[in-house]
Design an enzyme around this catalytic site. Structure first.
Site, PDB file in Angstrom:
ATOM      1  N   ASP A 138       0.818  -1.218   0.000  1.00  0.00           N
ATOM      2  CA  ASP A 138       0.000   0.000   0.000  1.00  0.00           C
ATOM      3  C   ASP A 138       0.849   1.265   0.000  1.00  0.00           C
ATOM      4  OD1 ASP A 138      -2.618   1.218   0.117  1.00  0.00           O
ATOM      5  OD2 ASP A 138      -2.171   1.785   2.178  1.00  0.00           O
TER       6      ASP A 138
ATOM      7  N   SER B 119      -7.346   5.506  -0.535  1.00  0.00           N
ATOM      8  CA  SER B 119      -7.686   4.253  -1.200  1.00  0.00           C
ATOM      9  C   SER B 119      -9.174   3.951  -1.083  1.00  0.00           C
ATOM     10  CB  SER B 119      -6.875   3.113  -0.584  1.00  0.00           C
ATOM     11  OG  SER B 119      -7.320   1.871  -1.066  1.00  0.00           O
TER      12      SER B 119
ATOM     13  N   GLN C 173      -5.254  -1.550  -6.990  1.00  0.00           N
ATOM     14  CA  GLN C 173      -5.891  -0.598  -6.081  1.00  0.00           C
ATOM     15  C   GLN C 173      -6.558   0.520  -6.877  1.00  0.00           C
ATOM     16  OE1 GLN C 173      -3.878   2.557  -3.289  1.00  0.00           O
ATOM     17  NE2 GLN C 173      -3.958   0.639  -2.139  1.00  0.00           N
TER      18      GLN C 173
END
Length: 237
Positions: free
Chosen positions: A151, A172, A222
């Protein structure tokens, strides 16, 4: 794994687990994390019994310099901070990054010039690993650490063609991972990131975590919200 609202580290989390599917080879579990009576995180996890197959293929790992030949992110920032003519706003920004306590060792392969506002191809390559020793623990521990590593700076790949804009808000929306082969999260892995599309205040990024021996260990994807100032910045250097 979609994210609903920010979590509160001071409040206990209630996890609701649903046995969505239980098969002979594949099983699915749905997990909802709840705080203050509202879901803050929703995860769907799939599990498979180990199975061999004669049908196998993977992409080829990019040819890059080994991590031993590259500077860490901290060393790169320190190099920039030593410039006597560095504008104050850039100095503050770099000091802010430097102050972050990130438990990851990061070595960018082609670090972007932090002072250049010219657009770049939406691709990044990093050598990454967890700081400290994890060891030969349960593979699930390494998967959890890899989820944290994946991430970091991931959505930022979508910003590279649009560096003239000041970021107002970036978060996100969802994060997906597929685990292909065993790996050690405390060993160097190459993180290959690219953004095939950005628009409508959203950015899509895809990533691949490669072991040093060229084995594709993890694939990631993502989507996130990216809001910018309407007027592009102008360099003051």
């Amino acid at each position: 794994c979609p994210f609903s609202v920010p979590g509160d580290p001071k409040v206990p989390v209630l996890y609701e687990v649903e046995r969505t599917r239980t098969g002979k080879s594949f099983s699915v579990r749905s997990v909802k994390a709840i705080q203050h009576g509202k879901p803050i995180f929703i995860c769907q996890a799939s599990f498979q019994l180990s199975q061999r197959s004669p049908m196998e293929h993977q992409f080829t790992m990019p040819a890059v310099p080994p991590p031993e030949e590259l500077l860490t992110q901290e060393e790169l920032i320190q190099k920039f901070l030593q410039k006597p003519n560095l504008a104050e706003r850039y100095r503050k920004h770099l000091n802010k990054i430097q102050a972050e306590d990130v438990p990851i060792d990061i070595k960018p392969v082609n670090p972007p010039d932090v002072f250049c506002l010219e657009s770049q191809e939406p691709k990044q390559l990093f050598w990454v690993r967890a700081r400290g020793y994890i060891g030969e623990m349960d593979m699930k521990v390494h998967c959890c650490v890899a989820a944290y590593i994946s991430d970091y700076a991931f959505l930022g790949t979508a910003l590279l063609p649009h560096r003239q804009y000041r970021i107002k808000f970036m978060v996100s929306l969802d994060h997906s991972m597929w685990f292909h082969a065993p790996f050690r999260a405390d060993h160097w892995m190459l993180y290959e990131c690219e953004s095939p599309w950005t628009g409508g205040c959203r950015g899509l990024v895809q990533g691949r975590l490669w072991r040093r021996d060229g084995v594709l260990a993890v694939t990631c994807a993502q989507e996130g919200v990216i809001r910018v100032e309407q007027t592009p910045n102008k360099s003051k250097l």
